[in-house]
Design a protein around this motif. Structure first.
Motif, mmCIF file in Angstrom:
data_model
loop_
_atom_site.group_PDB
_atom_site.id
_atom_site.type_symbol
_atom_site.label_atom_id
_atom_site.label_comp_id
_atom_site.label_asym_id
_atom_site.label_seq_id
_atom_site.Cartn_x
_atom_site.Cartn_y
_atom_site.Cartn_z
ATOM 1 N N ARG A 25 0.837 -1.204 0.000
ATOM 2 C CA ARG A 25 0.000 0.000 0.000
ATOM 3 C C ARG A 25 0.868 1.250 0.000
ATOM 4 N NH1 ARG A 25 -3.689 -1.044 4.006
ATOM 5 N NH2 ARG A 25 -2.055 -0.681 5.532
ATOM 6 N N THR A 26 1.941 1.241 0.768
ATOM 7 C CA THR A 26 2.841 2.388 0.825
ATOM 8 C C THR A 26 3.492 2.627 -0.533
ATOM 9 O OG1 THR A 26 3.266 2.023 3.171
ATOM 10 C CG2 THR A 26 4.887 3.329 1.958
ATOM 11 N N LEU A 27 3.987 1.567 -1.156
ATOM 12 C CA LEU A 27 4.620 1.722 -2.461
ATOM 13 C C LEU A 27 3.621 2.171 -3.523
ATOM 14 C CD1 LEU A 27 7.027 -1.341 -2.483
ATOM 15 C CD2 LEU A 27 7.623 1.081 -2.245
ATOM 16 N N THR A 28 2.404 1.666 -3.463
ATOM 17 C CA THR A 28 1.374 2.100 -4.401
ATOM 18 C C THR A 28 1.027 3.563 -4.184
ATOM 19 O OG1 THR A 28 0.508 -0.155 -4.461
ATOM 20 C CG2 THR A 28 -0.929 1.578 -5.294
ATOM 21 N N PHE A 29 0.971 3.992 -2.937
ATOM 22 C CA PHE A 29 0.721 5.402 -2.620
ATOM 23 C C PHE A 29 1.827 6.285 -3.186
ATOM 24 C CE2 PHE A 29 1.390 9.050 0.211
ATOM 25 C CZ PHE A 29 0.151 9.664 0.117
ATOM 26 N N VAL A 30 3.070 5.853 -3.027
ATOM 27 C CA VAL A 30 4.197 6.625 -3.562
ATOM 28 C C VAL A 30 4.115 6.678 -5.085
ATOM 29 C CG1 VAL A 30 6.710 6.662 -3.818
ATOM 30 C CG2 VAL A 30 5.693 6.218 -1.587
ATOM 31 N N ALA A 31 3.801 5.559 -5.729
ATOM 32 C CA ALA A 31 3.677 5.534 -7.190
ATOM 33 C C ALA A 31 2.551 6.458 -7.657
ATOM 34 C CB ALA A 31 3.427 4.107 -7.669
ATOM 35 N N LEU A 32 1.424 6.421 -6.963
ATOM 36 C CA LEU A 32 0.304 7.298 -7.310
ATOM 37 C C LEU A 32 0.688 8.761 -7.158
ATOM 38 C CD1 LEU A 32 -2.746 7.842 -7.852
ATOM 39 C CD2 LEU A 32 -3.083 7.631 -5.393
ATOM 40 N N THR A 33 1.339 9.085 -6.062
ATOM 41 C CA THR A 33 1.719 10.473 -5.800
ATOM 42 C C THR A 33 2.744 10.970 -6.804
ATOM 43 O OG1 THR A 33 1.276 10.103 -3.453
ATOM 44 C CG2 THR A 33 2.532 12.060 -4.030
ATOM 45 N N LEU A 34 3.795 10.186 -7.030
ATOM 46 C CA LEU A 34 4.818 10.591 -7.995
ATOM 47 C C LEU A 34 4.240 10.710 -9.399
ATOM 48 C CD1 LEU A 34 7.920 8.508 -6.875
ATOM 49 C CD2 LEU A 34 7.526 10.960 -6.565
ATOM 50 N N GLY A 35 3.395 9.763 -9.770
ATOM 51 C CA GLY A 35 2.767 9.812 -11.084
ATOM 52 C C GLY A 35 1.916 11.050 -11.268
ATOM 53 N N LEU A 61 3.390 26.100 -10.988
ATOM 54 C CA LEU A 61 3.487 24.646 -11.127
ATOM 55 C C LEU A 61 4.697 24.116 -10.368
ATOM 56 C CD1 LEU A 61 2.423 22.024 -12.335
ATOM 57 C CD2 LEU A 61 3.699 22.556 -14.416
ATOM 58 N N LEU A 62 5.809 24.825 -10.446
ATOM 59 C CA LEU A 62 7.006 24.411 -9.702
ATOM 60 C C LEU A 62 6.767 24.494 -8.191
ATOM 61 C CD1 LEU A 62 9.795 26.125 -11.828
ATOM 62 C CD2 LEU A 62 9.158 23.712 -11.784
ATOM 63 N N GLY A 63 6.084 25.550 -7.752
ATOM 64 C CA GLY A 63 5.769 25.688 -6.328
ATOM 65 C C GLY A 63 4.848 24.585 -5.847
ATOM 66 N N SER A 64 3.835 24.265 -6.645
ATOM 67 C CA SER A 64 2.913 23.198 -6.230
ATOM 68 C C SER A 64 3.605 21.837 -6.259
ATOM 69 C CB SER A 64 1.672 23.186 -7.118
ATOM 70 O OG SER A 64 2.000 22.873 -8.448
ATOM 71 N N THR A 65 4.558 21.659 -7.185
ATOM 72 C CA THR A 65 5.326 20.417 -7.224
ATOM 73 C C THR A 65 6.185 20.276 -5.973
ATOM 74 O OG1 THR A 65 5.359 20.464 -9.628
ATOM 75 C CG2 THR A 65 7.026 19.109 -8.546
ATOM 76 N N LEU A 66 6.841 21.344 -5.585
ATOM 77 C CA LEU A 66 7.637 21.340 -4.356
ATOM 78 C C LEU A 66 6.752 21.061 -3.141
ATOM 79 C CD1 LEU A 66 10.380 21.821 -2.973
ATOM 80 C CD2 LEU A 66 9.774 24.238 -2.850
ATOM 81 N N PHE A 67 5.576 21.673 -3.112
ATOM 82 C CA PHE A 67 4.624 21.461 -2.027
ATOM 83 C C PHE A 67 4.187 19.991 -1.975
ATOM 84 C CE2 PHE A 67 0.288 21.570 -0.267
ATOM 85 C CZ PHE A 67 0.552 22.175 0.943
ATOM 86 N N ALA A 68 3.914 19.403 -3.140
ATOM 87 C CA ALA A 68 3.473 18.010 -3.185
ATOM 88 C C ALA A 68 4.593 17.055 -2.762
ATOM 89 C CB ALA A 68 2.984 17.670 -4.595
ATOM 90 N N PHE A 69 5.834 17.309 -3.224
ATOM 91 C CA PHE A 69 6.959 16.479 -2.792
ATOM 92 C C PHE A 69 7.178 16.593 -1.285
ATOM 93 C CE2 PHE A 69 8.727 16.285 -7.235
ATOM 94 C CZ PHE A 69 8.704 14.913 -7.314
ATOM 95 N N THR A 70 7.027 17.798 -0.754
ATOM 96 C CA THR A 70 7.157 17.999 0.687
ATOM 97 C C THR A 70 6.085 17.202 1.431
ATOM 98 O OG1 THR A 70 8.066 20.200 0.316
ATOM 99 C CG2 THR A 70 7.234 19.726 2.525
ATOM 100 N N GLY A 71 4.866 17.241 0.916
ATOM 101 C CA GLY A 71 3.784 16.465 1.526
ATOM 102 C C GLY A 71 4.051 14.972 1.482
ATOM 103 N N LEU A 72 4.601 14.501 0.361
ATOM 104 C CA LEU A 72 4.935 13.070 0.253
ATOM 105 C C LEU A 72 6.010 12.690 1.261
ATOM 106 C CD1 LEU A 72 4.733 10.330 -1.157
ATOM 107 C CD2 LEU A 72 6.381 11.177 -2.838
ATOM 108 N N ILE A 73 7.035 13.504 1.356
ATOM 109 C CA ILE A 73 8.120 13.220 2.311
ATOM 110 C C ILE A 73 7.597 13.261 3.744
ATOM 111 C CG2 ILE A 73 10.298 14.117 3.228
ATOM 112 C CD1 ILE A 73 10.938 14.929 0.292
ATOM 113 N N LEU A 74 6.756 14.242 4.049
ATOM 114 C CA LEU A 74 6.162 14.302 5.387
ATOM 115 C C LEU A 74 5.269 13.091 5.651
ATOM 116 C CD1 LEU A 74 5.191 18.060 5.885
ATOM 117 C CD2 LEU A 74 6.821 16.718 7.213
#
Length: 127
Positions: A25-35, A61-74
């Motif tokens: 589930r964790t790996l699928t979540f990461v794949a979904l988020t990165l995709g 778009l770059l700011g929202s990408t950074l925000f999304a990566f930050t959310g994934l890492i958190l």
């Protein structure tokens, strides 16, 4: 179509790699988020390929990408959020090729759909 790709990745994690369901589930979540994060760049211009546009020109778009990566890492490292999302620690280096495949497959599906829906009309293939 990306749902089918994600379902296939989840099947791979559970049935072939024999991972426990929480890790899959964790790996699928990461794949979904990165995709989702990286596919957003493909939607920047519907008439041009991702490979022919300047992906660094849209600061929002770059700011929202950074925000999304930050959310994934958190989500992966901050225990209360990881518990809320039911994510568990897992070996991402082992799964990196599968995650990369899922992201590239999603991008290819989007680029193919863009070509058949928008680009062919611009080039005069369809009238």
């Amino acid at each position: 179509c990306s749902g089918i790709i994600l379902r296939g990745a989840n099947w791979l994690f559970i049935s072939v790699w024999m991972l426990p369901v929480p890790e899959a589930r964790t790996l699928t979540f990461v794949a979904l988020t990165l995709g989702t994060i990286l596919t957003s760049f493909a939607f920047k211009d519907l008439r041009a390929s991702l490979f022919s546009i300047n992906i660094l020109s849209n600061k929002y778009l770059l700011g929202s990408t950074l925000f999304a990566f930050t959310g994934l890492i958190l989500g992966l490292n901050f225990d209360p959020l990881a518990h809320l999302l039911r994510l568990v620690p897992t070996d991402f280096w082992k799964a990196a090729p599968a995650l990369l495949f899922v992201v590239i497959a999603n991008l290819l599906v989007v680029e193919t759909a863009k070509y058949f829906l928008f680009e062919r009309r611009v080039r005069g293939v369809l009238r």
